[in-house]
Design an enzyme around this catalytic site. Structure first.
Site, mmCIF file in Angstrom:
data_model
loop_
_atom_site.group_PDB
_atom_site.id
_atom_site.type_symbol
_atom_site.label_atom_id
_atom_site.label_comp_id
_atom_site.label_asym_id
_atom_site.label_seq_id
_atom_site.Cartn_x
_atom_site.Cartn_y
_atom_site.Cartn_z
ATOM 1 N N CYS A 1 47.511 25.152 -0.487
ATOM 2 C CA CYS A 1 46.712 25.405 -1.608
ATOM 3 C C CYS A 1 45.365 24.799 -1.696
ATOM 4 O O CYS A 1 45.197 23.626 -1.261
ATOM 5 C CB CYS A 1 47.631 25.097 -2.917
ATOM 6 S SG CYS A 1 49.026 25.944 -3.053
ATOM 7 N N CYS B 1 56.274 20.075 1.427
ATOM 8 C CA CYS B 1 56.743 20.637 0.113
ATOM 9 C C CYS B 1 58.222 21.084 -0.085
ATOM 10 O O CYS B 1 58.338 21.277 -1.613
ATOM 11 C CB CYS B 1 55.648 21.997 0.076
ATOM 12 S SG CYS B 1 56.386 23.047 1.326
#
Length: 230
Positions: free
Chosen positions: A199, A226
């Protein structure tokens, strides 16, 4: 299935042959490749598409991507005539998170960051993998300490599937050569120091000598994961 034996057999093969061999393990509709459009994933997309293996290819759109990533999606789908499935986070979950903690809560603690990843990445991934028997990923052992001992095949009991990492033993030099020889589209951010791209708010360019994943969640000390690949 003796996964260790199969791994030894596949180690002798090219990427194309490794990917073709797993067609014997499940129906094409039960084999899925998750791409984040990174260099490893672009190599696998090329190998699957040029062989017309018919495996599902999907990506996750967290809503916080770089514009360059979206442009690469368009370029890649056009070049390989892909039916690329895109999975988004649930609107209600994102709205609730932003209302309660704001748009940038992930900067304030590891727990907050994992919560955001859970909503924007892990939950959509779990939906994408429903009914999948073989999950193909672009993981390489060199990418991080957490991935250094990963085998080519992993049994994921929680999702009732087998994860297949066809590039796990590849070096970055091997990967670069493959990308260049086959003229595979790449994200222009790679040439600006963005080796591992996630991101936009959570990724920065790395400097010479830094680990390839140092630019991910750069404000914290962690395993740089993540939760997609525990």
């Amino acid at each position: 299935m003796n996964w260790q034996k199969l791994e030894k057999e596949l180690q002798k093969l090219s990427l194309e042959d490794r990917l073709a061999q797993i067609a014997n393990l499940a129906q094409a509709s039960e084999i899925a490749f998750s791409t984040s459009l990174g260099q490893e994933d672009q190599a696998i997309t090329h190998a699957i598409s040029t062989q017309k293996l018919g495996y599902r290819i999907f990506t996750l759109d967290t809503g916080r991507q770089f514009q360059e990533s979206y442009e690469l999606i368009d370029l890649t789908t056009k070049k390989y005539q892909l039916n690329l499935e895109t999975f988004f986070p649930k609107t209600e979950a994102v709205e609730s998170l932003v209302k309660e903690k704001g748009f940038n809560s992930f900067y304030y603690s590891i727990e907050n960051r994992k919560e955001c990843c859970g909503i924007r990445k892990i939950e959509p991934l779990n939906r994408a993998l429903k009914g999948v028997k073989i999950w193909i990923t672009g993981l390489r052992a060199e990418q991080s300490e957490n991935r250094s001992q990963m085998p080519m095949f992993e049994v994921d009991e929680s999702r009732d599937l087998v994860k297949f990492n066809p590039l796990i033993d590849w070096t970055f030099i091997q990967l670069e050569n493959y990308l260049n020889i086959n003229k595979i589209p790449q994200n222009p951010l790679h040439k600006k120091g963005f080796i591992s791209i996630g991101c936009a708010p959570c990724t920065r360019a790395i400097t010479e000598g830094e680990h390839p994943r140092a630019g991910r969640w750069w404000w914290e000390e962690s395993q740089k994961e993540c939760g997609l690949h525990k």
